[in-house]
Write a protein that holds these residues in place. Structure first.
Motif, PDB file in Angstrom:
ATOM      1  N   UNK A 129     -10.238   1.039  13.532  1.00  0.00           N
ATOM      2  CA  UNK A 129     -11.307   0.532  12.659  1.00  0.00           C
ATOM      3  C   UNK A 129     -11.718   1.568  11.603  1.00  0.00           C
ATOM      4  N   UNK A 130     -11.837   2.812  12.000  1.00  0.00           N
ATOM      5  CA  UNK A 130     -12.225   3.836  11.032  1.00  0.00           C
ATOM      6  C   UNK A 130     -11.096   4.107  10.037  1.00  0.00           C
ATOM      7  N   UNK A 131      -9.867   4.090  10.529  1.00  0.00           N
ATOM      8  CA  UNK A 131      -8.733   4.288   9.643  1.00  0.00           C
ATOM      9  C   UNK A 131      -8.615   3.175   8.611  1.00  0.00           C
ATOM     10  N   UNK A 132      -8.835   1.932   9.034  1.00  0.00           N
ATOM     11  CA  UNK A 132      -8.756   0.802   8.106  1.00  0.00           C
ATOM     12  C   UNK A 132      -9.898   0.840   7.097  1.00  0.00           C
ATOM     13  N   UNK A 133     -11.048   1.325   7.523  1.00  0.00           N
ATOM     14  CA  UNK A 133     -12.168   1.474   6.595  1.00  0.00           C
ATOM     15  C   UNK A 133     -11.819   2.458   5.488  1.00  0.00           C
ATOM     16  N   UNK A 134     -11.180   3.561   5.864  1.00  0.00           N
ATOM     17  CA  UNK A 134     -10.789   4.565   4.882  1.00  0.00           C
ATOM     18  C   UNK A 134      -9.675   4.044   3.966  1.00  0.00           C
ATOM     19  N   UNK A 135      -8.757   3.260   4.516  1.00  0.00           N
ATOM     20  CA  UNK A 135      -7.642   2.743   3.714  1.00  0.00           C
ATOM     21  C   UNK A 135      -8.092   1.777   2.624  1.00  0.00           C
ATOM     22  N   UNK A 136      -9.234   1.138   2.817  1.00  0.00           N
ATOM     23  CA  UNK A 136      -9.771   0.251   1.789  1.00  0.00           C
ATOM     24  C   UNK A 136      -8.857  -0.910   1.470  1.00  0.00           C
ATOM     25  N   UNK A 137      -8.348  -1.024   0.249  1.00  0.00           N
ATOM     26  CA  UNK A 137      -7.526  -2.163  -0.152  1.00  0.00           C
ATOM     27  C   UNK A 137      -6.187  -2.254   0.585  1.00  0.00           C
ATOM     28  N   UNK A 138      -5.787  -1.174   1.229  1.00  0.00           N
ATOM     29  CA  UNK A 138      -4.520  -1.183   1.965  1.00  0.00           C
ATOM     30  C   UNK A 138      -4.696  -1.656   3.405  1.00  0.00           C
ATOM     31  N   UNK A 139      -5.938  -1.892   3.802  1.00  0.00           N
ATOM     32  CA  UNK A 139      -6.230  -2.141   5.210  1.00  0.00           C
ATOM     33  C   UNK A 139      -5.657  -3.467   5.704  1.00  0.00           C
TER      34      UNK A 139
END
Length: 256
Positions: A129-139
């Motif tokens: 979840x935190x990684x996807x938040x950081x990835x933003x549009x790539x999530x």
């Protein structure tokens, strides 16, 4: 001593040893923090990616980048849970209180594995979840194909790494010897065998190489691995079962 009493005793032992608590905490922090860092770097590289590169990007796997170091802490946890009693000499009174070697070993493994599973699952979901938040549009999201499987698999993978280490530590009995074998095996030997073309077919059946397949959602280009995500985890389970069987066999045959 009844099995429930043995389990309760093992839980007390694990709780009372500060080093085991610290190693589990380190597994969470390292896995999540490094996953967020790699996710941020991947996001910054978006502008330089061509259309083809973006199609092969695996956002889920990117958020699990920290598991490479997180598993280090799980290895240390698994070794310490078993070998602490040998290094302190407490194994003698422990086996005197629980003369049935199988009950003693598998109660210890069950308690530690249960704790590792809780920590591993929490770490895997937090990293995702935190990684996807950081990835933003790539999530990506849990509802996308294969993603939930990978996130749950991440928790299982970390648990199996810890249990495999317990089995090896129970066979070797020395924390230094156990870590001296497990660390190079996972961080050097396995990577070499898995990435050199001459040994790749052997390396892909090693526990970490096979088990980590569960973390991948987007297949790698040119990947010819003869098993899928769950098949890879199954191979890892066989390695874990072999390590525990060896530990049980040696524990029955020798003195403390």
């Amino acid at each position: 001593m009844a099995a429930t009493q043995v389990i309760r005793s093992e839980w007390t032992k694990i709780r009372s040893v500060a080093s085991t608590v610290w190693t589990l905490s380190l597994a969470v922090v390292v896995t999540v923090a490094l996953g967020m860092l790699i996710s941020a770097l991947s996001k910054n590289e978006t502008g330089r990616m061509g259309p083809r590169d973006r199609t092969v990007l695996d956002p889920t796997y990117v958020s699990f980048a920290g598991m490479t170091l997180g598993q280090l802490a799980m290895i240390v946890f698994g070794v310490l849970v078993v070998s602490n009693e040998y290094s302190t000499g407490m194994i003698r009174p422990s086996l005197a209180a629980v003369p049935r070697r199988g009950t003693f070993l598998f109660s210890k493994v069950a308690v530690a594995a249960g704790l590792a599973l809780v920590v591993g699952m929490a770490t895997s979901f937090a990293a995702f979840f935190l990684g996807q938040t950081v990835l933003g549009p790539l999530r990506t999201s849990l509802g996308d194909p294969g993603v939930l499987r990978a996130v749950i698999g991440g928790g299982l993978y970390m648990t199996l790494i810890a249990v495999f280490s317990m089995g090896v530590a129970a066979m070797l009995r020395s924390p230094m010897l156990s870590l001296g074998i497990l660390m190079p095996f996972f961080f050097l030997v396995s990577n070499i065998l898995g990435n050199v073309s001459a040994t790749k077919k052997v390396g892909q059946f090693l526990p970490d190489q096979a088990g980590s397949r569960i973390l991948q959602v987007v297949p790698r280009a040119g990947d010819d691995t003869p098993y899928g995500p769950w098949g890879g985890l199954g191979i890892m389970v066989l390695w874990v079962a072999a390590s525990l069987a060896g530990a049980y066999a040696l524990l029955r045959k020798r003195d403390a």
